[in-house]
Design a protein around this motif. Structure first.
Motif, PDB file in Angstrom:
ATOM      1  N   GLU A 168      -4.126 -39.155   7.086  1.00 33.49           N
ATOM      2  CA  GLU A 168      -3.988 -39.581   5.687  1.00 33.49           C
ATOM      3  C   GLU A 168      -5.346 -39.646   5.008  1.00 33.49           C
ATOM      4  OE1 GLU A 168       0.111 -42.211   6.194  1.00 33.49           O
ATOM      5  OE2 GLU A 168      -1.832 -43.230   6.283  1.00 33.49           O
ATOM      6  N   VAL A 198       4.896 -40.334  16.120  1.00 30.57           N
ATOM      7  CA  VAL A 198       4.425 -40.976  14.881  1.00 30.57           C
ATOM      8  C   VAL A 198       4.052 -39.913  13.850  1.00 30.57           C
ATOM      9  CG1 VAL A 198       2.642 -42.456  13.878  1.00 30.57           C
ATOM     10  CG2 VAL A 198       3.641 -43.050  16.093  1.00 30.57           C
ATOM     11  N   GLU A 236      -0.718 -44.484  15.525  1.00 32.09           N
ATOM     12  CA  GLU A 236      -1.017 -45.010  14.179  1.00 32.09           C
ATOM     13  C   GLU A 236      -2.432 -44.639  13.743  1.00 32.09           C
ATOM     14  OE1 GLU A 236       0.791 -46.499  11.723  1.00 32.09           O
ATOM     15  OE2 GLU A 236       2.527 -46.054  12.981  1.00 32.09           O
ATOM     16  N   LYS A 282      14.129 -35.101  12.526  1.00 33.41           N
ATOM     17  CA  LYS A 282      13.666 -34.277  11.409  1.00 33.41           C
ATOM     18  C   LYS A 282      14.399 -32.939  11.330  1.00 33.41           C
ATOM     19  CE  LYS A 282      10.000 -36.150   9.215  1.00 33.41           C
ATOM     20  NZ  LYS A 282       8.700 -35.597   9.032  1.00 33.41           N
ATOM     21  N   SER A 322      -0.920 -34.091   4.121  1.00 38.68           N
ATOM     22  CA  SER A 322       0.469 -34.497   3.892  1.00 38.68           C
ATOM     23  C   SER A 322       1.417 -33.612   4.700  1.00 38.68           C
ATOM     24  CB  SER A 322       0.823 -34.434   2.408  1.00 38.68           C
ATOM     25  OG  SER A 322       0.652 -33.122   1.918  1.00 38.68           O
ATOM     26  N   ASP A 364       7.232 -38.224  12.531  1.00 36.88           N
ATOM     27  CA  ASP A 364       7.980 -39.131  11.652  1.00 36.88           C
ATOM     28  C   ASP A 364       7.331 -39.323  10.286  1.00 36.88           C
ATOM     29  OD1 ASP A 364      10.068 -39.620  13.429  1.00 36.88           O
ATOM     30  OD2 ASP A 364       9.127 -41.422  14.276  1.00 36.88           O
ATOM     31  N   ASN A 365       6.000 -39.135  10.194  1.00 36.56           N
ATOM     32  CA  ASN A 365       5.291 -39.493   8.971  1.00 36.56           C
ATOM     33  C   ASN A 365       4.728 -38.335   8.163  1.00 36.56           C
ATOM     34  OD1 ASN A 365       4.997 -42.608   8.765  1.00 36.56           O
ATOM     35  ND2 ASN A 365       4.811 -42.114  10.946  1.00 36.56           N
ATOM     36  N   PHE A 366       4.880 -37.111   8.641  1.00 30.06           N
ATOM     37  CA  PHE A 366       4.337 -35.964   7.919  1.00 30.06           C
ATOM     38  C   PHE A 366       5.375 -34.852   7.840  1.00 30.06           C
ATOM     39  CE2 PHE A 366       0.725 -38.250   9.568  1.00 30.06           C
ATOM     40  CZ  PHE A 366      -0.158 -38.258   8.505  1.00 30.06           C
ATOM     41  N   ASP A 367       5.211 -34.027   6.827  1.00 29.19           N
ATOM     42  CA  ASP A 367       6.006 -32.809   6.723  1.00 29.19           C
ATOM     43  C   ASP A 367       5.473 -31.875   7.813  1.00 29.19           C
ATOM     44  OD1 ASP A 367       7.650 -30.780   5.821  1.00 29.19           O
ATOM     45  OD2 ASP A 367       6.371 -30.266   4.111  1.00 29.19           O
ATOM     46  N   LYS A 376      -2.355 -41.065  12.653  1.00 31.16           N
ATOM     47  CA  LYS A 376      -1.680 -41.023  11.348  1.00 31.16           C
ATOM     48  C   LYS A 376      -2.639 -41.434  10.232  1.00 31.16           C
ATOM     49  CE  LYS A 376       1.822 -43.693   8.850  1.00 31.16           C
ATOM     50  NZ  LYS A 376       0.985 -44.720   8.248  1.00 31.16           N
ATOM     51  N   GLU A 377      -3.345 -42.551  10.426  1.00 30.91           N
ATOM     52  CA  GLU A 377      -4.288 -43.035   9.415  1.00 30.91           C
ATOM     53  C   GLU A 377      -5.421 -42.038   9.178  1.00 30.91           C
ATOM     54  OE1 GLU A 377      -5.490 -46.909  10.771  1.00 30.91           O
ATOM     55  OE2 GLU A 377      -3.423 -47.670  10.671  1.00 30.91           O
TER      56      GLU A 377
END
Length: 169
Positions: A32, A57, A25, A89, A37, A60-63, A28-29
């Protein structure tokens, strides 16, 4: 854990590792906050938790463009989580091997290790080692490569000159 973000002059993003499970996480933060992206190139240097723990993580959260990992499996839940995220994905993992070039615009990124066909009981021997060159500045990212891998790279005569080095074990 270990995680390195490289942002190219042409706006591409390469992420080498994503820290441990507990740092997914946070990675991920951070991405961002940097306005990321898309991860054009995602590298899991070797299947130890402190390097690939946060990859699921990130996936799951980025292209995600392409994923490079060594051709070695591991039996941990962490490794399984990464494979499941890749499957969710619909992505494919490119088996990294010495001599491969990572396609990034405006710079050179060459994989120096691991050697194709490597057989070892030590997962660190499978660490992806990347030499990145941008204009007159060079970087060497070693994952957790140890003596065996370093000796193979030296014996092959690949350039390892680097202004910045991320030391392995």
């Amino acid at each position: 854990g270990d995680s390195i973000l490289i942002q190219t002059p042409k706006g591409q993003n390469m992420l080498i590792d994503a820290g441990s499970n507990s740092k997914g996480e946070l990675v991920k933060e951070y991405l961002e906050e940097q306005g990321v992206s898309k991860i054009d190139v995602l590298v899991g240097t070797h299947p130890h938790e402190d390097h690939i723990g946060g990859l699921d993580v990130v996936i799951d959260n980025f292209d995600i463009g392409s994923i490079y990992m060594p051709r070695v499996a591991h039996t941990t839940k962490t490794y399984e989580d990464v494979l499941l995220a890749v499957k969710r994905k619909g992505l494919k993992i490119k088996g990294a091997a010495a001599g491969m070039n990572i396609p990034l615009e405006g710079l050179e990124a060459k994989i120096l290790a691991p050697e194709a066909g490597l057989e070892s009981d030590n997962l660190n021997d499978y660490s992806i080692v990347i030499r990145l060159v941008y204009q007159n500045t060079s970087f060497l990212f070693q994952g957790d490569a140890e003596r065996r891998s370093e000796e193979v790279i030296l014996d092959k005569g690949d350039s390892i000159k680097a202004d910045v080095i991320k030391i392995g074990h």
